[in-house]
Every structure is written in structure tokens, then in C-alpha cells.
Enzyme design. Structure first.
Site, short mmCIF file in Angstrom:
data_model
loop_
_atom_site.label_atom_id
_atom_site.label_comp_id
_atom_site.label_asym_id
_atom_site.label_seq_id
_atom_site.Cartn_x
_atom_site.Cartn_y
_atom_site.Cartn_z
N GLU A 79 1.68 12.58 11.48
CA GLU A 79 2.27 11.46 10.74
C GLU A 79 1.20 10.86 9.85
OE1 GLU A 79 4.60 7.21 11.28
OE2 GLU A 79 4.90 8.78 12.78
N ASP A 153 2.84 3.92 0.53
CA ASP A 153 2.61 3.02 -0.60
C ASP A 153 3.21 3.67 -1.85
OD1 ASP A 153 1.56 1.51 -2.73
OD2 ASP A 153 -0.22 0.98 -1.56
N LYS A 157 3.42 1.13 -10.41
CA LYS A 157 3.03 1.12 -11.81
C LYS A 157 2.70 2.54 -12.29
CE LYS A 157 1.22 -3.61 -11.64
NZ LYS A 157 0.04 -4.48 -11.84
N ASP A 189 12.08 3.54 0.69
CA ASP A 189 13.12 2.64 0.18
C ASP A 189 12.94 2.33 -1.31
OD1 ASP A 189 11.70 -0.41 0.22
OD2 ASP A 189 10.84 1.07 1.57
#
Length: 250
Positions: A79, A153, A157, A189
Site C-alpha cells: 500500500e 495527493d 495544479k 475522490d
């Protein structure tokens, strides 16, 4: 804070675990390493327990990654970026015959999972505090049964997209480390990053997207444990995509 404060030792331990990776310039996939100040026991876990569960990429890898674990482990899963460790801990407890490697450079997340490992007596997790790209390069070919990347993460941008973990090079690295029919699972998400990942994986000859209908990617995987980040996304009205890919036979 005195020189003997264990929180000093925790920073030193994590620095030792990650300095080699950073020196080679692969630390661009993750951001900050440390947030709020560690409590004393958390710092002790970083200083004392983490070295027992870690492994050194400066040493050659074992021919079989199962050798990193106690006897009885029949496969190894990874993971990447486990956050608070909710999913990784649940998987390890549900599958005691599987060895799990958790990769997380964020010291507070590492402290959280160490506390759970200690409290629950978990014996089938090993930890790596550096860059997952380095770990994938170190791992023997076809040594992993599955790789999970959950709520990474998103680097939203455009100028930061090169820092997203999913890149052509890392897709190739994952393919090398996964066994034939191994799995890559991605949960996110942020629609843009989900589309980015789908684009990168479907253009790779090494992977096949397994979804056959919308609910296959709209619903969580069977037995999936929701993470803190996942619950936060739900509260804020963001629906995650659950992308499942299979490693094509070489």
C-alpha cells in the site's frame, strides 16, 4: 525539548529511513513529511518500533519478498501512502497469511500505524518511510500480488501534475514488480486524477481495466475499509472512483 527527548530520535530515525531516497531526487511525489508535534509515546514508537519493522534499500532485496516476514506468509501486497493506516491495518488483520508493506513518508501517519500495530499485536506488516518509486525499483520482479494507491495527493495544479505518483514511468515500475494477474487498485475522490490514472493505465500494454459496468468503479471494492480521507470526501459530497486493474501476463 532536551537533547535526550525521544522526539529528537524520531526525527533522526525517519531522516535515516528517507535520506538515501531524497539524495537521489525521487522525493517529488509527496509533500510535507511532518505535521503536528508527536506525543512522547509516538516518538518512542518511531525511534524504537519502526526500525524493527523497516528494511534497508541499500541492501540487496531478498529473492522472495516473503522473506521479510515471519514464516507462513504466502504472498505480499503493497500500500502506497497509507495515511492513518486504517485500510492497511484492516487488510492485515483480515488476511494474516498475507504480508503487507506500507509505504508512507509522512511521520505522523507512520506514528499512527505503529501505535495500532503495537496495540493490536499485528505481525504481518512491514514499513518503509521513503519514496515508493525507490521501493518499486528495489523489489524483485513479479514479487507483489497487489498494489493499492488510496486517496493519493492529487496535486491539482497543472504545473504540479508531474508530481502525481501515477506517471508512465511508475506504471512501468508497478508492472515490473507485480506478478502476472497481479492487481493495482486506485481510489480517488478527485475526478481529474481518476481520469488521469485511467488514461495512463489503459494506454499501458501491461494492464487491463477490469470494470464492465459503471457500478464496478462507482462502488467500493469487496471488503474495502473506508479511510479517514474517504469519509471526509463523502461528508463533503465528493464521490470516489474505485479503479481496479489487472497485470497482463508478460
Amino acid at each position: 525539548m532536551t537533547p535526550d527527548d525521544p522526539r529528537d530520535a524520531s526525527d533522526a530515525s525517519l531522516a535515516d529511513a528517507t535520506a538515501d531516497s531524497a539524495s537521489r531526487g525521487h522525493g517529488s511525489f509527496f509533500g510535507r513529511r511532518k505535521g503536528h508535534k508527536l506525543r512522547a509515546h509516538q516518538a518512542e514508537l518511531i525511534a524504537d518500533l519502526l526500525p524493527q519493522l523497516s528494511f534497508d534499500l541499500a541492501a540487496p532485496p531478498p529473492a522472495d519478498l516473503r522473506a521479510l516476514f515471519e514464516p507462513g506468509v504466502d504472498q505480499v501486497k503493497l500500500e502506497i501512502g497509507f495515511g492513518g493506516g486504517e485500510h492497511l491495518v484492516a487488510e492485515a488483520e483480515a488476511h494474516p497469511a498475507t504480508g503487507f508493506i506500507g509505504c508512507e513518508p509522512y511521520v505522523n501517519g507512520m506514528a499512527k500505524i505503529l501505535a495500532q500495530i503495537e496495540a493490536r499485536g499485528i505481525r504481518n506488516i512491514r514499513l518503509f518511510a521513503g519514496d515508493a518509486a525507490e521501493l518499486l525499483a528495489w523489489a524483485p520482479k513479479a514479487s507483489l500480488a497487489r498494489i493499492d494507491l488510496i486517496h493519493p495527493d492529487p496535486w491539482p495544479k497543472r504545473r504540479h501534475w508531474k508530481r502525481r505518483f501515477v506517471q508512465d514511468a511508475t506504471v512501468t515500475a508497478m508492472a515490473r514488480a507485480l506478478r502476472d494477474d497481479g492487481e493495482f487498485r486506485f481510489v480517488c475522490d478527485i475526478d481529474d486524477y481518476s481520469a488521469w490514472t485511467l488514461s495512463h493505465l489503459t494506454r499501458s500494454p501491461d494492464f487491463a481495466w477490469t470494470a464492465e459496468r459503471a457500478r464496478d468503479w462507482q462502488n467500493p471494492f469487496a471488503g474495502y475499509t473506508m479511510t479517514r480521507y474517504g469519509r471526509k470526501a463523502e461528508r463533503e459530497g465528493r464521490r470516489a472512483a474505485y479503479l481496479h486493474f489487472q497485470r497482463n501476463a508478460a
